[in-house]
Scaffold this active site. Sequence first.
Site, PDB file in Angstrom:
ATOM      1  CD  GLN A  31      -2.202  -1.552   2.793  1.00  0.00           C
ATOM      2  OE1 GLN A  31      -3.381  -1.357   3.088  1.00  0.00           O
ATOM      3  NE2 GLN A  31      -1.326  -2.010   3.687  1.00  0.00           N
ATOM      4  CG  HIS A  62      -8.222   1.344  18.182  1.00  0.00           C
ATOM      5  ND1 HIS A  62      -7.353   2.401  17.996  1.00  0.00           N
ATOM      6  CD2 HIS A  62      -8.177   0.619  17.033  1.00  0.00           C
ATOM      7  CE1 HIS A  62      -6.811   2.310  16.795  1.00  0.00           C
ATOM      8  NE2 HIS A  62      -7.283   1.245  16.186  1.00  0.00           N
ATOM      9  CG  ASP A  86      -3.828   0.803  14.083  1.00  0.00           C
ATOM     10  OD1 ASP A  86      -4.600   0.881  13.120  1.00  0.00           O
ATOM     11  OD2 ASP A  86      -4.170   0.320  15.186  1.00  0.00           O
ATOM     12  CD  GLU A 106      -1.322  -5.181   8.812  1.00  0.00           C
ATOM     13  OE1 GLU A 106      -2.267  -4.695   9.456  1.00  0.00           O
ATOM     14  OE2 GLU A 106      -1.174  -5.034   7.585  1.00  0.00           O
ATOM     15  CG  ASP A 138      -4.518 -11.987   2.045  1.00  0.00           C
ATOM     16  OD1 ASP A 138      -4.529 -11.713   0.834  1.00  0.00           O
ATOM     17  OD2 ASP A 138      -5.502 -11.793   2.811  1.00  0.00           O
ATOM     18  CG  ASP A 156      -8.465  -2.478  13.006  1.00  0.00           C
ATOM     19  OD1 ASP A 156      -7.447  -2.173  13.687  1.00  0.00           O
ATOM     20  OD2 ASP A 156      -9.108  -1.641  12.337  1.00  0.00           O
ATOM     21  CB  THR A 158      -7.933  -1.078   4.378  1.00  0.00           C
ATOM     22  OG1 THR A 158      -7.750  -2.406   3.842  1.00  0.00           O
ATOM     23  CG2 THR A 158      -6.606  -0.582   4.935  1.00  0.00           C
ATOM     24  CG  ASP A 159     -12.880   1.757   3.804  1.00  0.00           C
ATOM     25  OD1 ASP A 159     -12.006   2.451   4.355  1.00  0.00           O
ATOM     26  OD2 ASP A 159     -14.072   1.752   4.161  1.00  0.00           O
ATOM     27  N   PRO A 163      -5.930  -4.476  -0.805  1.00  0.00           N
ATOM     28  CG  PRO A 163      -4.197  -4.030   0.702  1.00  0.00           C
ATOM     29  CD  PRO A 163      -4.861  -3.493  -0.532  1.00  0.00           C
TER      30      PRO A 163
HETATM   31  N1  SAM Z   1      -9.226   1.658  11.719  1.00  0.00           N
HETATM   32  C1  SAM Z   1      -9.038   1.560  10.282  1.00  0.00           C
HETATM   33  C2  SAM Z   1     -10.364   1.577   9.573  1.00  0.00           C
HETATM   34  O1  SAM Z   1     -11.380   1.550  10.252  1.00  0.00           O
HETATM   35  O2  SAM Z   1     -10.362   1.646   8.337  1.00  0.00           O
HETATM   36  C3  SAM Z   1      -8.214   0.340   9.958  1.00  0.00           C
HETATM   37  C4  SAM Z   1      -6.807   0.560  10.372  1.00  0.00           C
HETATM   38  S1  SAM Z   1      -5.675  -0.747  10.205  1.00  0.00           S
HETATM   39  C5  SAM Z   1      -4.261   0.189   9.855  1.00  0.00           C
HETATM   40  C6  SAM Z   1      -6.097  -1.540   8.666  1.00  0.00           C
HETATM   41  C7  SAM Z   1      -5.104  -2.644   8.382  1.00  0.00           C
HETATM   42  O3  SAM Z   1      -5.655  -3.681   7.575  1.00  0.00           O
HETATM   43  C8  SAM Z   1      -3.842  -2.176   7.641  1.00  0.00           C
HETATM   44  O4  SAM Z   1      -2.736  -2.324   8.487  1.00  0.00           O
HETATM   45  C9  SAM Z   1      -3.765  -3.088   6.416  1.00  0.00           C
HETATM   46  O5  SAM Z   1      -2.446  -3.408   6.062  1.00  0.00           O
HETATM   47  C10 SAM Z   1      -4.548  -4.286   6.916  1.00  0.00           C
HETATM   48  N2  SAM Z   1      -5.040  -5.175   5.856  1.00  0.00           N
HETATM   49  C11 SAM Z   1      -5.654  -4.824   4.698  1.00  0.00           C
HETATM   50  N3  SAM Z   1      -5.949  -5.932   3.970  1.00  0.00           N
HETATM   51  C12 SAM Z   1      -5.526  -7.006   4.704  1.00  0.00           C
HETATM   52  C13 SAM Z   1      -5.551  -8.415   4.502  1.00  0.00           C
HETATM   53  N4  SAM Z   1      -6.084  -8.938   3.390  1.00  0.00           N
HETATM   54  N5  SAM Z   1      -5.039  -9.218   5.469  1.00  0.00           N
HETATM   55  C14 SAM Z   1      -4.508  -8.684   6.608  1.00  0.00           C
HETATM   56  N6  SAM Z   1      -4.427  -7.351   6.858  1.00  0.00           N
HETATM   57  C15 SAM Z   1      -4.947  -6.530   5.908  1.00  0.00           C
END
Ligand code: SAM
Length: 283
Positions: A31, A62, A86, A106, A138, A156, A158-159, A163
């Site tokens: 990313q 959180h 995070d 993560e 993943d 927790d 991303t949208d 990924p």
């Molecule tokens: N609080 C935030 C929100 O509500 O959008 C999310 C924050 S956290 C940083 C999101 C995490 O999801 C990121 O660290 C990202 O790398 C992780 N992530 C995204 N796709 C993923 C996957 N397929 N497997 C594991 N982690 C993933």
Amino acid sequence: MSAWIVEKLYESWRQTFLATKTFFEARTEHQHLVIFENPQFGRVMVLDNVIQVTTGDEFVYHEMLTHVPMLAHGHATEILVVGGGDGGILREVLKHKQVTKAVLVEIDQGVVDMSIEHMPSVSAGAYDDKRVEVVIQDGVEYMAEDGQKFDIIIIDSTDPAGPGEVLFTESFYKNCAKRLKPGGIFTCQNGVPFMQGDELTDTQNRRKPHFKDAAFYVAAVPTYVGGFMALGWATQDPAYRKQGAEVIHQRYSANPFPTRYWTPDLHVASFALPRYVQDLMEK
Ligand code: SAM
């Protein structure tokens, strides 16, 4: 040198942050990651142009994504967090003394490393706790494995783009249901319903075939713009959502821990949804 950073989550609506100092900006393995300072929200993390976490308001999200399932369950000891690099969810999970193991899966090591370096108050030492196991993988692959079962699974992520997209599919939810122990609880980041209504409808319809009770609860996170955020909820026991405040108050007073947003009364009230959200659930 200050600059303005624009969040580009929505086609026709953006929010802009003044960045008075940039601590990190680079493409990680997965990313584009930026961490900067903003006078109102403190340190801000952005992934692929979408706000992820700020030191100013992260406590809301959180605390709610962690303590609602933890207090509803009452005796959860083994917790799985997918995403959450995070460290904020881990920090809150570890406040529960009965927790013996917290696994964080993560995909992006860069997020973990840069969060520890530039936003240490979010993980607040969680990564050094002996109960924590970090798996860089993943989450969709991890969940598909026939591995350990958990009392609580917290997504927790991303949208549903990049990924994170695979973490919003029916097959992922089916595997989450398989990886829960009897009495287990699933929760997830499920977008802002006023802005991402289709996401709420689609994820509800993808979870319903695999859980006896699929629903949402809400929290007001200032930097997730567009009204309150929906947090996905799924269990095999509808009674969890009907617990009164007295039960939650009793459990909390038996093992109190510091919070700035979650309270036993808010826990119960957060499941009360406005009509438009209920309508989105039933589409
Ligand atoms: N609080 C935030 C929100 O509500 O959008 C999310 C924050 S956290 C940083 C999101 C995490 O999801 C990121 O660290 C990202 O790398 C992780 N992530 C995204 N796709 C993923 C996957 N397929 N497997 C594991 N982690 C993933």
